[in-house]
Every structure is written in C-alpha cells, then in structure tokens.
Scaffold this motif. Structure first.
Motif, PDB file in Angstrom:
ATOM      1  N   ILE A 118    -145.240   2.797  65.634  1.00  0.00           N
ATOM      2  CA  ILE A 118    -143.904   2.526  65.104  1.00  0.00           C
ATOM      3  C   ILE A 118    -143.819   1.046  64.788  1.00  0.00           C
ATOM      4  O   ILE A 118    -143.954   0.196  65.679  1.00  0.00           O
ATOM      5  N   CYS A 136    -141.044  -0.317  69.816  1.00  0.00           N
ATOM      6  CA  CYS A 136    -141.892  -0.440  68.638  1.00  0.00           C
ATOM      7  C   CYS A 136    -142.972  -1.489  68.877  1.00  0.00           C
ATOM      8  O   CYS A 136    -142.944  -2.235  69.844  1.00  0.00           O
ATOM      9  N   ALA A 162    -138.428   0.273  62.236  1.00  0.00           N
ATOM     10  CA  ALA A 162    -137.779   1.008  63.327  1.00  0.00           C
ATOM     11  C   ALA A 162    -136.269   0.910  63.199  1.00  0.00           C
ATOM     12  O   ALA A 162    -135.709  -0.128  62.876  1.00  0.00           O
TER      13      ALA A 162
END
Length: 607
Positions: free
Chosen positions: A528, A522, A533
């Motif tokens: 993300i 991430c 996450a």
C-alpha cells in the motif's frame, strides 16, 4: 597430545580436562603408565575406540564429553579392580551395560549418561554391601523394569535413570534407600504415584516428569521436609494439590505442568519459592495474592489454565522475577502500571544450581587429589557428594513463536513476559518501558486500546515484541528504530495508521506479516503506497460541510421542494376551476384557441 608424554612411564595423576585436544584416543598413554591412579581427560575431542588395558591401581577414570566409540568390556571389573570413580558420559558407547560393575567392591560413582547403551539394568548394581552411591545412566536406550526383584536398596544416594525406556511401576525397593536425589523422568513408567515416596525423608529433589503416572498427588509427600525440587510434570495426575504443601518450607522449585490438576493453588504461599510452573492444567480461580516484598520468585508460569479475574497489584512486588507467563487464560481488566517494577533486582538471586559436577575436579575433594602420591597409593580423602544435587532445574518459555528450554547458567540471563491470549483491556502502560532487561514481551490476542508507548524504545535488550491482534490505534513510534536487538516484531491486525517504520537496521528484516491487518497502515513492506492510501477513520466523524457535500445536499432538497410545490399548484388550479364557472369557461376558451393555433400552424407547414 603433548609429545613429551610419550616418554613418561611413571605417571600417577594425569589431568588434561577441557583442553580441546583431538585425534584418536591416546591408548599408548595408558600402556606406558601402568601405575596410573587418576586420569582426567574429560571435555576434549578424542575419537576412535578405547583399549581397556589392565590398570591395577586406577581409582578415578574420567573421559566424559569426548567422541569415544565401541563397547564396554564384560570383564571391566577385573580390568580396573580398584576403581572408585568411572565417568564416560556423553560419548558414543554402544552395547550392553556390563554386569561386572556390580562386582566392583570400591566403585562409588558410575556415570555413563549420554551414550547409546541398550539392554536391561544389571541387578548387581544394587547388590547388598555395594558402595555405589552415585549412579547416572541418563539418556541411553536402556529398557525393562528398574530393579524388579530386589526387596531393599540402601546404597544409592543419587540415582539418575532419566531419558531411557524403562517401563513398569516405580520400584518400592527404593523406599529403603537414603536417597538425596531421584530422577526417573522421561521413561515409560506407569501406575499411580507411589505413596511410599513420602517415606524417603532424605530426598532433596524428586523428578518423575514425562511418564504415564496417574492418580492424585499423595498428601504423604508433605513429610518430605527437606525437599527442594519437585518435578511431576507431563503425566496424567488429577485432583488438587494437597493443602499441606504450605508446610514444605524448603521447597524452592515446583514443576506440575501438563497434567490434569484443578482447583486453586494458594498452598504455595512460600516466600522462599524460586520457580512455580503450573502451566497447561485446569486450575481455576484468580491469580494468588500471596506475593509480597519478601518473595524471591524468579519464574511464575501459569499458562494454559482457566484463571479469571485481574492481574493483582501484589505481583508487582516480585522484583526478582525473570519470567512471567500468564498466557492462554481468561484474565481480564487492565495491565497494572506497576508491572514495570518487576525485574528490578534480576541479579540478586541464584536461580539455579548446576545439575552436574566434576568428580575429578579438585574442588570436589577440598583442593586435594583423590589419592596420595606415594608408593602406598592409599586413599587420603573420601568421596563426598553435595547435599543439594538436583534434577533438571530449568523452565520452558515461548518466544519468537517457539518454546525453548532454559536451564543452567543461561537461565540467569533470560527475561520474558507473556500475557497473550487473554481478555485484557485498556491501554498499554508506559511503565512497561522500565523493563530494560527483558528479551521477550508478548501482549498479543487481547483487547488493548490506545497507542503503542514510545517508552518501548528503552527495551534495548528485547528480541521478540508481539502486540498483534488488539485494537491499538495511532502511529507506530519512530523511536522503535532504536531496538537493534529485535528478531521478531509484530503489530499485525490492529487499527494503526500512518507509515511503517523506516526499513533500516533490524526493521529491514521484517516482512509484510509483521504489519498486515491494519487497513490504513501504508509503506513497505506492505503493498500500500502512502501517496495513494485513503485514510479511513475508525470513529464516527463530525459533520463535514465541504463544498461538494453541500452541493449534493442542496440539489436533493431542491428536487423535493420542487415536486411538493408543483403538486400544490396543480391541486390549487383544479380546485379553483371547479368552484368558479366563469374562470372555468375562460380556461377552456384559451385551451381551445391554443389547440386551433397549433392545428393551423402544422397545416401551413405541410402545404
């Protein structure tokens, strides 16, 4: 040009090489000094056209590496009757190559490479009794066959006709020449690889790459005991390498890539070999184990074959190695930890010798000029060429997603390892961090596991690091931020976790493609967020007895046990009523009483 030269009328030697002087070529300089014997104006920025004035005493004329345009005069032989050295390489000349060069009785060196000359090769250049022993016409647009009607050529020692459009077979007339270097590469030559080339015992370098030659490599080549450079790459050669090649003790550089050769290549057990390029063939077997502590190998390029087995530990003894390419094979097993021992003596071996030298340079003539400065203008020293003057002596190496050619002095500064597209497994050795001089490292498309070594932060010179398409886990080491020379970086398609490196210095230039394919990774430039996450473990987790999961399991077991218990009670009641009549009568009595009570209740409500 310096203005004082306009008033000089008795110049005999003029040397202003590599001075970056521009403007139109100073034709007035040649007109004002008819007694000129040597002119060296190479490596400047002169443009325009050259007026070929009559200079009866001119013996050396070098204006190469400029921007001179126009055509060579057909009667150049009568304009410069005493010319010995003529160099106009790397200019913008056009037109035909004058046949009058063949009538210049003193001409020993002719270099017109790197122009746009067209037409056929004048037969007169190889006439009987000619003194022309150095001819370079590389990288023009010349065509036709090479000396098609001559029966013998004995004047050439250095012949470079590479980079043209010559066709037909290699002329057998060359078999009588005392050639040191022959370069016919990158033309349209066809036919089998001539057997008679093995008769030119004086050959120091032979380059025939980039043609349409076919057949086997003749065992007759083993008679070339002084051969140092052999380049037969990019042809249609088949078969195996003759086993007698092991007897060529002088061989230093071998280029056989991009053919259809097969078999094994243990014949190159030569401790003096500097470069071995066998890429893009059909070689099989394992990587040879003939490397030892005495090996001087600087480049081993075996990509694109069918090699199997493991990387032998003997390869770790190649301390002079600069480039190692084993990509696109079927090599398996782990990467040896000792591979970090290569490239430990990278500056102790001269990996190249220059493919060009200056005929006007003073060191060429032992510190003396070509002619004596007196009224007689007699030659005081003869032209001599070095015993080792070879063809192109570089290598091709893939880095930064492109294939580059490294040649000349730059070859001494390039270091790279490519083990991509194999079946390698195991962890990445921490010892690879000892390759501090490396510029490119590619371990992609394998089955490597474990974490990325933090020791990679020692690779301060690395420009391309690709470890994508593996099974690596763990977090990206923050120490990688020390790699400020990185231009290409990829850890894509692994199982890495945690955050991407902080976007500072070079790492601020890498986009999403450098990290994609890691589901748990991430942070920018990925889309993300690390706060949203959800970490997905890549292994089977231990049982988790958290409160929520425990409640879910209790409810499930409660329902099952309730249904089982209810069924047991119903079965038990039915069995008892069937066996005992008195209990059955009492049971029905209570059922009937309950029914009448419900009937009276509903009637009273309705009234």
């Amino acid at each position: 040009m310096p203005s004082f030269l306009q008033y000089q009328h008795h110049l005999r030697i003029l040397c202003l090489s590599k001075c970056n002087i521009g403007g139109n070529f100073p034709n007035w300089l040649l007109e004002n000094n008819p007694r000129l014997g040597e002119v060296y104006l190479d490596g400047n920025a002169f443009n325009g056209s050259l007026e070929f004035l009559f200079l009866p005493n001119l013996k050396a004329f070098d204006i190469s590496s400029n921007k001179i345009q126009g055509q060579l005069p057909p009667n150049i032989g009568s304009i410069y009757p005493k010319l010995m050295i003529f160099k106009m390489s790397n200019n913008m000349l056009e037109g035909l190559l004058p046949s009058s060069f063949g009538g210049m009785k003193d001409l020993q060196c002719l270099d017109l490479s790197g122009n746009k000359l067209t037409g056929d090769l004048p037969i007169g250049l190889a006439r009987k009794g000619s003194k022309l022993n150095f001819l370079r016409l590389s990288n023009n647009m010349l065509k036709g066959e090479i000396f098609p009607v001559l029966t013998n050529i004995n004047n050439f020692a250095y012949l470079f006709l590479d980079g043209n459009n010559f066709s037909g077979p290699i002329p057998q007339a060359l078999s009588t020449a005392l050639l040191f270097s022959l370069d016919l590469s990158y033309n349209n030559l066809s036919g089998n690889l001539p057997v008679w080339l093995g008769d030119i015992s004086s050959l120091d370098s032979l380059a025939l790459s980039g043609n349409h030659l076919r057949g086997h490599i003749p065992p007759d080549f083993c008679r070339l005991e002084g051969l140092q450079v052999l380049d037969l790459s990019e042809n249609n050669l088949v078969g195996t390498i003759p086993s007698c090649f092991s007897a060529l003790r002088a061989l230093r550089r071998v280029y056989l890539s991009k053919n259809m050769l097969q078999g094994e290549f243990n014949v190159f057990s030569n401790s003096h070999l500097l470069m071995l390029d066998l890429g893009d063939n059909n070689f099989s077997g394992s990587i040879p184990k003939w490397l030892d502590e005495t090996s001087e190998l600087t480049a081993l390029l075996l990509k694109g074959n069918r090699l199997q087995g493991t990387i032998p530990p003997q390869l770790c003894h190649a301390s002079y190695l600069r480039m190692l390419d084993l990509s696109h094979n079927n090599i398996s097993g782990p990467i040896p930890h000792c591979l970090g021992n290569i490239m430990q003596n990278p500056w102790d071996t001269d990996v190249y010798y220059s493919p060009s030298f200056g005929y006007g340079d003073f060191e060429m003539f032992g510190g003396n000029t070509l002619i004596d400065v007196d009224d007689s203008f007699e030659t005081t020293s003869t032209i001599s060429f070095p015993n080792s003057f070879g063809a192109w002596v570089g290598v091709e190496f893939t880095t930064k997603y492109n294939t580059y050619s490294y040649e000349g002095s730059i070859l001494s500064y390039m270091f790279g390892v490519d083990l991509s597209c194999n079946q390698l497994s195991g962890e990445i050795p921490n010892e690879l961090g000892n390759l501090t001089v490396i510029h490119a490292l590619n371990l992609s498309h394998n089955h490597l596991t474990g974490t990325i070594p933090s020791e990679f932060s020692n690779l301060q010179n690395i420009e391309s690091l690709d470890i994508s398409y593996n099974n690596l886990t763990g977090r990206l080491p923050t120490q990688l931020l020390k790699l400020t020379a990185l231009e290409v970086f990829s850890v894509a398609h692994n199982n890495l976790t945690g955050m991407t490196p902080q976007r500072t210095a070079q790492f601020a230039t890498f986009d999403e493609s450098s990290y994609e394919g890691n589901p748990v990774l991430c942070g920018p430039p990925l889309h993300i967020s690390c706060t949203e996450a959800k970490e997905i473990p890549t292994y089977l987790p231990a049982p988790d007895f958290s409160e929520d999961d425990a409640s879910f399991l209790d409810m499930e077991w409660f329902c099952i046990s309730f249904l089982v218990a209810y069924a047991n009670v119903v079965v038990a009641v039915v069995v008892v009523l069937c066996v005992n009549p008195s209990w059955r009568n009492v049971w029905f009595y209570y059922i009937e009483s309950f029914m009448y009570s419900c009937y009276d209740y509903f009637n009273s409500k309705s009234s």
